[in-house]
Design a protein around this motif. Structure first.
Motif, mmCIF file in Angstrom:
data_model
loop_
_atom_site.group_PDB
_atom_site.id
_atom_site.type_symbol
_atom_site.label_atom_id
_atom_site.label_comp_id
_atom_site.label_asym_id
_atom_site.label_seq_id
_atom_site.Cartn_x
_atom_site.Cartn_y
_atom_site.Cartn_z
ATOM 1 N N ARG A 379 0.523 -1.590 0.065
ATOM 2 C CA ARG A 379 -0.158 0.134 -0.086
ATOM 3 C C ARG A 379 0.598 1.330 -0.250
ATOM 4 O O ARG A 379 0.695 2.102 -0.968
ATOM 5 N N SER A 380 1.699 1.268 0.861
ATOM 6 C CA SER A 380 3.257 2.634 0.808
ATOM 7 C C SER A 380 3.271 2.735 -0.335
ATOM 8 O O SER A 380 3.813 4.199 -0.935
ATOM 9 N N PHE A 382 2.455 1.995 -2.916
ATOM 10 C CA PHE A 382 1.149 2.265 -4.379
ATOM 11 C C PHE A 382 1.031 3.795 -4.166
ATOM 12 O O PHE A 382 1.364 4.826 -4.781
ATOM 13 N N GLU A 383 0.908 4.141 -2.359
ATOM 14 C CA GLU A 383 1.050 5.326 -2.112
ATOM 15 C C GLU A 383 2.254 7.103 -3.061
ATOM 16 O O GLU A 383 1.590 7.466 -3.157
ATOM 17 N N SER A 384 2.770 6.044 -2.350
ATOM 18 C CA SER A 384 3.931 6.332 -3.459
ATOM 19 C C SER A 384 4.667 7.216 -4.549
ATOM 20 O O SER A 384 4.467 8.108 -4.839
ATOM 21 N N THR A 386 2.009 6.909 -6.455
ATOM 22 C CA THR A 386 0.912 7.819 -7.632
ATOM 23 C C THR A 386 0.973 9.572 -6.466
ATOM 24 O O THR A 386 1.055 9.982 -7.079
ATOM 25 N N ALA A 387 1.748 9.565 -5.844
ATOM 26 C CA ALA A 387 2.723 10.692 -4.920
ATOM 27 C C ALA A 387 3.383 11.770 -6.214
ATOM 28 O O ALA A 387 3.468 12.636 -6.411
ATOM 29 N N TRP A 394 -5.110 -0.132 -6.840
ATOM 30 C CA TRP A 394 -4.028 -1.363 -6.115
ATOM 31 C C TRP A 394 -5.019 -1.718 -5.493
ATOM 32 O O TRP A 394 -6.736 -1.331 -5.394
ATOM 33 N N GLU A 396 -6.396 -4.167 -2.566
ATOM 34 C CA GLU A 396 -6.414 -4.894 -0.743
ATOM 35 C C GLU A 396 -5.575 -6.069 -0.443
ATOM 36 O O GLU A 396 -6.708 -6.924 -0.982
#
Ligand SMILES: *Cc1c(COP(=O)(O)O)cnc(C)c1O
Length: 432
Positions: A379-380, A382-384, A386-387, A394, A396
């Motif tokens: 998840r992190s 993916f978030e990084s 995306t940012a 993503w 779950e």
């Protein structure tokens, strides 16, 4: 096979040689800060062709100027507007023109086709589908089974990968069909699995289904515009797909359906009827009895959503110009490059186990998409990414613990570049 190199120079040079590269300019690429984002989400929502607005505006203008007369204006009259999508759609999925129709939306079309192709009897009522199917497909199948008075637990055979494996083996699919034998009514599978990206051998599966006198139908949501399909030659009985993923028709836009001509031209095959499926020569004379058009059109119920179709035309024109053959060739190389870049980054990190690519590597089993599974920390990552302007998707972790979280990435050959793939690799490196 390909001489890949994980470098901006290699990717840039490869883009220079790409004869499909100019198609990218035909699309609006979402921006991230000062530059174009890396858009790898065409498997979820394809990008907007620059011409879409003109196509839609044209119909809005005709409506403003002509009112109801628009139904019969020359060339693009709304009465037969779906005809404008027929040839390109048939080529896209490898069907005869009278075997395809653009109508409704995916789950609606699945239901309409199941009405015709799932007519269970006390002995023959089982459906083979994939375990972990897209929820809408599972709900459609469950509700059809129950609507016919059967128990979904009993009637639905959900194929699962073997223990410790991620994808269902072809031989296991064929064995399941044989095991069901006379009790099997239907095989209904995704041509490309939405989660793992696995491509199925639709021809062989169809043959096996027919061997036990069952029908074979496919959900092509992730296959249309992704693979070279030959639905007619493969003898597939029916199929349905949406147009907003690889087909870039726009959010929730009108979908497609295919029915093999041996069924489409059989007036005795039961189907739900509406006036648009009636022989068009008699549509406005309103005869009492429904006379199905001898084509897939006879599954149409209502008059067509013109604005959605106008949007889809803009994209189908690009598919016509590029051709599925060339797109598929580029796609294999683009996704092959993605795999190369991911492996190179993991190697540089000294930890090849940081993520696992669960999509099979063989050409015949792979489309645009790769599914990257993480045991932890997905998840992190993916978030990084995306940012930093990398758009992916993503999922779950499975609640039953069968799989970790998954990032799905799909470089598409119409508008993605080799440079996009290289930039993805660098974003992944930073995120890891
Ligand atoms: C995208 C997708 C759907 C979506 O169904 P709609 O009716 O278009 O909302 C259904 N099934 C599969 C396999 C999909 O990938």
């Amino acid at each position: 096979m390909f001489n890949f190199e994980n470098s901006a120079a290699w990717a840039g040079a490869r883009d220079q040689r790409d004869e499909l590269a100019s198609f990218r300019e035909q699309f609006h690429i979402p921006r991230h800060q000062e530059s174009e984002s890396v858009y790898f989400c065409g498997n979820s929502l394809g990008l907007q062709p620059r011409k879409t607005r003109d196509y839609v505006n044209q119909e809005l203008e005709d409506w403003a100027k002509l009112g109801v007369e628009g139904h019969f204006k020359p060339h693009t009259g709304w009465f037969a507007y779906h005809e404008l999508l027929r040839e390109s759609t048939a080529r896209l999925v490898g069907a005869l023109p009278h075997e395809v129709v653009v109508m409704n939306h995916l789950t609606v079309n699945l239901h309409l086709l199941l009405v015709s192709f799932y007519r269970p009897s006390a002995d023959r009522y089982k459906i083979i589908c994939e375990g972990g199917a897209f929820p809408s497909d599972r709900y459609a199948l469950q509700s059809q089974v129950e609507w016919h008075g059967f128990d979904a637990e009993d009637a639905l055979i959900e194929l699962q990968p073997r223990k410790g494996e991620h994808i269902v083996r072809q031989e296991d699919i064929l064995a399941a069909i044989e095991d069901c034998g006379d009790s099997l009514a239907l095989v209904m599978l995704g041509g490309v699995h939405y989660f793992t990206g696995q491509v199925l051998d639709m021809k062989t599966i169809t043959e096996a289904a027919h061997e036990v006198e069952a029908y074979a139908g496919f959900d092509l949501a992730h296959a249309a515009g992704n693979l070279e399909l030959q639905l007619h030659d493969w003898n597939v009985d029916f199929a349905a797909w949406c147009s907003y993923k690889y087909l870039n028709g726009g959010p929730g836009t009108v979908a497609g359906a295919y029915v093999h001509e041996r069924h489409a031209r059989n007036p005795h095959l039961p189907r739900f009827a509406g006036w648009w499926g009636n022989d068009p020569a008699q549509r406005f004379s309103m005869p009492h009895r429904f006379v199905p058009v001898p084509s897939a059109d006879s599954w149409q119920l209502s008059n067509a959503p013109i604005l959605e179709m106008a949007a889809l035309r803009a994209s189908m024109e690009l598919f016509e110009r590029a051709g599925m053959k060339r797109l598929r060739e580029k796609s294999l190389e683009l996704t092959g490059y993605l795999l190369h870049v991911i492996r190179a980054v993991l190697l540089d990190k000294g930890n090849p186990g940081l993520l696992e690519v669960i999509t099979p590597f063989e050409e015949q089993q792979q489309g645009c998409q790769l599914s990257l599974q993480f045991n932890t920390g997905g998840r992190s990552v993916f978030e990084s990414m995306t940012a930093s302007g990398v758009i992916s998707d993503w999922r779950e972790p499975d609640q039953e613990g069968r799989s970790g979280g998954v990032i799905r990435v799909a470089p598409v050959p119409l508008y993605n570049s080799f440079m996009d793939v290289w930039r993805f690799g660098e974003a992944l490196r930073t995120a890891l």
